[in-house]
Design a protein around this motif. Structure first.
Motif: not given
Length: 288
Positions: A1-12, A23-32, A90-96
């Motif tokens: 099983m692998t986690a999926t990272f879903v990344l949300v951008h900020g304004a503009f 790219r860095e997450l994928a090269l470490r074996g993660h779904r992103a 599982p899903v990890v939701l990331v936002g900046a």
């Protein structure tokens, strides 16, 4: 099983700001994957006056494709992605930055689809609205309002907040460098600004973007403090953490600190991805 990272951008901006991180997450074996919020990315409507030599009069009057887009639209778009991603684990939701408003609204609306939340120098409204935090003492040292970028035209007429990220004014570029990328090069700043979009949505649902202890509050969460951030001062980041921890003391933030400006961690994501890499193992272990 692998986690999926879903990344949300900020304004503009759009999903492109997360390219190096994905790219860095994928090269470490993660779904992103990085999402484009409604009206952003390839769905953006770029004003004709923004391109080429630029037309100041057109920029001040041309209606925005962002007009009418609201927090509810952002939540619907991200929730759809989470629903599909969650079918695979599982899903990890990331936002900046402003993406934190979307994280909180999604956590309020669909906590069952999020296994972990990660805020990166991001808005995490608990005791006040985003506008009240922006006007508060913790945000007094922010340099964002001193860059010289001013709205192009009347936002209520255009239907969005419109800024000219393609400025060639050296004084404005110097102030932008100090505000968002003081630890980077001018070439990096120009490349980042080239990917920025001129328009941002006006409609923020203040109730939806304030943390709800019963829903959002039950999701495990991490806050990554950017100690060199001169756009969102560390005092404001710490206020978000303190208020969230007080709201749900049995589920406090796991806190990490990076010596980074507001966007340097996205341009050079290795240290940030190390945090996500370690987090993935725990998320997978905790998954049912």
């Amino acid at each position: 099983m692998t986690a999926t990272f879903v990344l949300v951008h900020g304004a503009f901006c759009n999903s492109a700001v997360w390219g190096s991180t994905v790219r860095e997450l994928a090269l470490r074996g993660h779904r992103a994957l990085a999402v484009d919020l409604p009206g952003h990315g390839l769905a953006a409507t770029i004003p004709a006056g923004y391109l080429g030599a630029q037309d100041a009069q057109a920029l001040a009057t041309e209606p925005s494709g962002m007009a009418g887009i609201s927090t509810a639209d952002d939540v619907a778009a991200v929730t759809d992605v989470l629903r599909r991603a969650h079918e695979h684990g599982p899903v990890v939701l990331v936002g900046a930055s402003r993406g934190g408003l979307t994280l909180t609204a999604v956590g309020n609306a669909a906590p069952q689809l999020v296994d972990h939340l990660v805020y990166v120098s991001a808005w995490c409204c608990v005791d006040a609205t985003a506008g009240e935090y922006a006007a508060g003492p913790e945000n007094a040292t922010s340099l964002l309002s001193h860059t010289g970028l001013v709205p192009l035209g009347d936002p209520t007429t255009i239907g969005a907040l419109r800024l000219n990220w393609r400025t060639s004014d050296p004084a404005v570029l110097d102030r932008l460098q100090e505000a968002i990328l003081a630890d980077g090069t001018r070439a990096e700043l120009l490349a980042y600004l080239h990917a920025q979009e001129p328009d941002e949505a006006l409609v923020v649902d203040e109730a939806a973007t304030r943390a709800d202890a019963a829903t959002w509050g039950r999701i495990p969460r991490t806050y990554v403090r950017l100690t060199g951030d001169r756009s969102m001062p560390i005092a404001l980041q710490d206020r978000f953490i303190a208020e969230a921890d007080a709201l749900t003391p049995d589920n406090p933030f796991e806190v990490h600190s990076l010596d980074s400006s507001h966007v340097h961690f996205q341009i050079h994501p290795e240290r940030f991805v190390e945090i996500l890499d370690r987090l993935a193992e725990r998320v997978i272990t905790a998954a049912p």
